[in-house]
Write a protein that holds these residues in place. Structure first.
Motif, mmCIF file in Angstrom:
data_model
loop_
_atom_site.group_PDB
_atom_site.id
_atom_site.type_symbol
_atom_site.label_atom_id
_atom_site.label_comp_id
_atom_site.label_asym_id
_atom_site.label_seq_id
_atom_site.Cartn_x
_atom_site.Cartn_y
_atom_site.Cartn_z
ATOM 1 N N ASN A 17 0.829 -1.207 0.000
ATOM 2 C CA ASN A 17 0.000 0.000 0.000
ATOM 3 C C ASN A 17 0.866 1.260 0.000
ATOM 4 O O ASN A 17 0.492 2.271 -0.597
ATOM 5 C CB ASN A 17 -0.957 0.009 1.192
ATOM 6 C CG ASN A 17 -2.126 0.959 0.974
ATOM 7 O OD1 ASN A 17 -3.007 0.697 0.157
ATOM 8 N ND2 ASN A 17 -2.128 2.086 1.680
ATOM 9 N N GLU A 20 1.701 1.821 -3.509
ATOM 10 C CA GLU A 20 0.561 2.388 -4.226
ATOM 11 C C GLU A 20 0.385 3.874 -3.905
ATOM 12 O O GLU A 20 0.005 4.666 -4.776
ATOM 13 C CB GLU A 20 -0.710 1.612 -3.888
ATOM 14 C CG GLU A 20 -0.776 0.236 -4.535
ATOM 15 C CD GLU A 20 -0.855 0.336 -6.049
ATOM 16 O OE1 GLU A 20 -1.957 0.540 -6.582
ATOM 17 O OE2 GLU A 20 0.210 0.237 -6.706
ATOM 18 N N CYS A 21 0.654 4.256 -2.667
ATOM 19 C CA CYS A 21 0.596 5.677 -2.309
ATOM 20 C C CYS A 21 1.591 6.476 -3.148
ATOM 21 O O CYS A 21 1.263 7.539 -3.688
ATOM 22 C CB CYS A 21 0.900 5.869 -0.823
ATOM 23 S SG CYS A 21 -0.434 5.376 0.296
ATOM 24 N N ARG A 23 2.932 5.551 -6.011
ATOM 25 C CA ARG A 23 2.529 5.479 -7.423
ATOM 26 C C ARG A 23 1.432 6.493 -7.737
ATOM 27 O O ARG A 23 1.348 7.007 -8.856
ATOM 28 C CB ARG A 23 2.049 4.065 -7.765
ATOM 29 C CG ARG A 23 1.826 3.826 -9.261
ATOM 30 C CD ARG A 23 1.454 2.386 -9.545
ATOM 31 N NE ARG A 23 0.129 2.061 -9.062
ATOM 32 C CZ ARG A 23 -0.999 2.328 -9.723
ATOM 33 N NH1 ARG A 23 -0.951 2.944 -10.892
ATOM 34 N NH2 ARG A 23 -2.167 1.980 -9.227
ATOM 35 N N ASN A 24 0.615 6.805 -6.742
ATOM 36 C CA ASN A 24 -0.463 7.777 -6.926
ATOM 37 C C ASN A 24 -0.037 9.208 -6.602
ATOM 38 O O ASN A 24 -0.886 10.095 -6.482
ATOM 39 C CB ASN A 24 -1.673 7.374 -6.084
ATOM 40 C CG ASN A 24 -2.487 6.260 -6.730
ATOM 41 O OD1 ASN A 24 -3.340 6.516 -7.571
ATOM 42 N ND2 ASN A 24 -2.204 5.017 -6.359
ATOM 43 N N SER A 113 -1.468 5.721 5.399
ATOM 44 C CA SER A 113 -1.493 4.550 4.521
ATOM 45 C C SER A 113 -1.887 3.328 5.334
ATOM 46 O O SER A 113 -1.265 3.016 6.346
ATOM 47 C CB SER A 113 -0.112 4.332 3.890
ATOM 48 O OG SER A 113 -0.058 3.078 3.219
ATOM 49 N N TYR A 138 -5.759 6.278 3.350
ATOM 50 C CA TYR A 138 -5.531 5.818 1.980
ATOM 51 C C TYR A 138 -5.372 4.299 1.989
ATOM 52 O O TYR A 138 -4.363 3.771 2.459
ATOM 53 C CB TYR A 138 -4.291 6.487 1.390
ATOM 54 C CG TYR A 138 -4.494 7.966 1.125
ATOM 55 C CD1 TYR A 138 -4.933 8.413 -0.117
ATOM 56 C CD2 TYR A 138 -4.267 8.904 2.128
ATOM 57 C CE1 TYR A 138 -5.140 9.768 -0.361
ATOM 58 C CE2 TYR A 138 -4.470 10.262 1.897
ATOM 59 C CZ TYR A 138 -4.905 10.684 0.652
ATOM 60 O OH TYR A 138 -5.111 12.024 0.417
ATOM 61 N N SER A 139 -6.397 3.608 1.482
ATOM 62 C CA SER A 139 -6.407 2.136 1.465
ATOM 63 C C SER A 139 -6.595 1.667 0.022
ATOM 64 O O SER A 139 -7.704 1.320 -0.395
ATOM 65 C CB SER A 139 -7.535 1.595 2.351
ATOM 66 O OG SER A 139 -7.404 2.044 3.682
ATOM 67 N N TYR A 140 -5.513 1.652 -0.728
ATOM 68 C CA TYR A 140 -5.600 1.333 -2.155
ATOM 69 C C TYR A 140 -5.879 -0.144 -2.429
ATOM 70 O O TYR A 140 -6.238 -0.501 -3.555
ATOM 71 C CB TYR A 140 -4.312 1.756 -2.866
ATOM 72 C CG TYR A 140 -4.170 3.253 -3.000
ATOM 73 C CD1 TYR A 140 -4.950 3.960 -3.905
ATOM 74 C CD2 TYR A 140 -3.264 3.957 -2.213
ATOM 75 C CE1 TYR A 140 -4.833 5.339 -4.032
ATOM 76 C CE2 TYR A 140 -3.140 5.336 -2.329
ATOM 77 C CZ TYR A 140 -3.923 6.021 -3.243
ATOM 78 O OH TYR A 140 -3.808 7.390 -3.358
ATOM 79 N N TRP A 142 -8.151 -1.940 -0.758
ATOM 80 C CA TRP A 142 -9.453 -2.271 -0.198
ATOM 81 C C TRP A 142 -10.366 -2.942 -1.219
ATOM 82 O O TRP A 142 -10.608 -2.416 -2.302
ATOM 83 C CB TRP A 142 -10.119 -1.019 0.360
ATOM 84 C CG TRP A 142 -11.458 -1.274 0.996
ATOM 85 C CD1 TRP A 142 -12.668 -0.826 0.581
ATOM 86 C CD2 TRP A 142 -11.702 -2.064 2.168
ATOM 87 N NE1 TRP A 142 -13.657 -1.271 1.413
ATOM 88 C CE2 TRP A 142 -13.097 -2.039 2.396
ATOM 89 C CE3 TRP A 142 -10.885 -2.787 3.038
ATOM 90 C CZ2 TRP A 142 -13.694 -2.711 3.462
ATOM 91 C CZ3 TRP A 142 -11.473 -3.459 4.096
ATOM 92 C CH2 TRP A 142 -12.856 -3.413 4.303
ATOM 93 N N ARG A 144 -9.968 -5.311 -3.195
ATOM 94 C CA ARG A 144 -9.404 -5.800 -4.454
ATOM 95 C C ARG A 144 -9.567 -7.314 -4.534
ATOM 96 O O ARG A 144 -9.566 -8.013 -3.519
ATOM 97 C CB ARG A 144 -7.904 -5.456 -4.532
ATOM 98 C CG ARG A 144 -7.559 -3.980 -4.672
ATOM 99 C CD ARG A 144 -7.679 -3.503 -6.100
ATOM 100 N NE ARG A 144 -6.975 -4.363 -7.034
ATOM 101 C CZ ARG A 144 -5.671 -4.252 -7.339
ATOM 102 N NH1 ARG A 144 -4.935 -3.304 -6.775
ATOM 103 N NH2 ARG A 144 -5.123 -5.071 -8.214
#
Length: 239
Positions: A17, A20-21, A23-24, A113, A138-140, A142, A144
């Protein structure tokens, strides 16, 4: 860009995660971890992974090279209903105290995060703490698809090894310290046959990340002791 503190256990979900943070477009400026009381490596917590906690300092200071905020878990799971009711002796309040200390020290931090995938219980509590402190969670990962997510972790060059097994089909002598890359076929088979959560969301296993694109240094585990917590014939628990 939001300045974020990463809640980390050292496991694949919390570290991925963070990836992903980044990457965003966000910036990880600090890390936060809740550790078990002294002399307790594995704590039966509803909220936190504690096995492998002895590697958190290395992950923070040498691998990610970020400041680490860490306090001891003092509470227990007092409010067990899905919706959290604040209680001074609940382990969730340890998280509140931890993140408050981060915010007090780094006022520019605006986000947290969180590597939650499936646990509504966990996410509701993290979001409760964040809302009380004026932070955004921020839970990218979640909700999935777990199979797709695990494959994505593998192809992203994240290397996590299994440090706890607690499921039918997983054994200490066969699977501990194997990477998720090595165990993917086993986990896929167990998922198909028995409905085992392929990402370990049912507590089937725990992991520690030894390398990923965010790491400045790789962890090499050369010496370890295996503790058999329960030698059940159908589902061994060991770490």
């Amino acid at each position: 860009m939001v300045e974020i503190v990463g809640l980390i256990s050292g496991g694949k979900d919390s570290i991925y995660n963070l990836m992903e943070c980044v990457r965003n477009g966000h910036s990880i400026v600090a890390l936060a971890n809740l550790k078990p009381p002294k002399q307790q490596e594995e704590l039966d917590s509803f909220m936190y992974q504690t096995v492998g906690n002895n590697l958190i300092d290395i992950i923070a200071k040498e691998c990610l090279q970020l400041p680490l905020f860490q306090i001891e878990i003092k509470g227990t799971a007092e409010s067990k209903d899905e919706h959290y009711v604040e209680s001074s002796n609940d382990e969730v309040e340890d998280l509140y105290n931890l993140l408050k200390s981060v915010k007090d020290s780094i006022p520019t931090v605006k986000g947290v995060s969180c590597g939650a995938i499936l646990s509504t219980y966990q996410r509701i509590r993290v979001e409760n703490v964040c809302s009380r402190l004026g932070l955004v969670c921020y839970s990218y990962l979640w909700m999935r698809d777990q199979d797709t997510l695990l494959q994505e972790m593998i192809t992203s060059q994240l290397t996590a090894v299994i440090i706890k097994v607690a499921s039918m089909g997983l054994e200490a002598n066969k699977h501990l310290l194997k990477s998720i890359q090595q165990l993917y076929p086993v986990l896929k088979s167990l998922n198909t046959k028995f409905g085992v959560h392929i990402c370990g969301e049912g507590g089937e296993y725990e992991s520690i990340v030894v390398d990923c694109p965010l790491y400045k240094k790789k962890i090499n585990i050369e010496d370890f002791n295996t503790i058999i917590h329960s030698d059940d014939a159908f589902s061994q628990v060991a770490y």
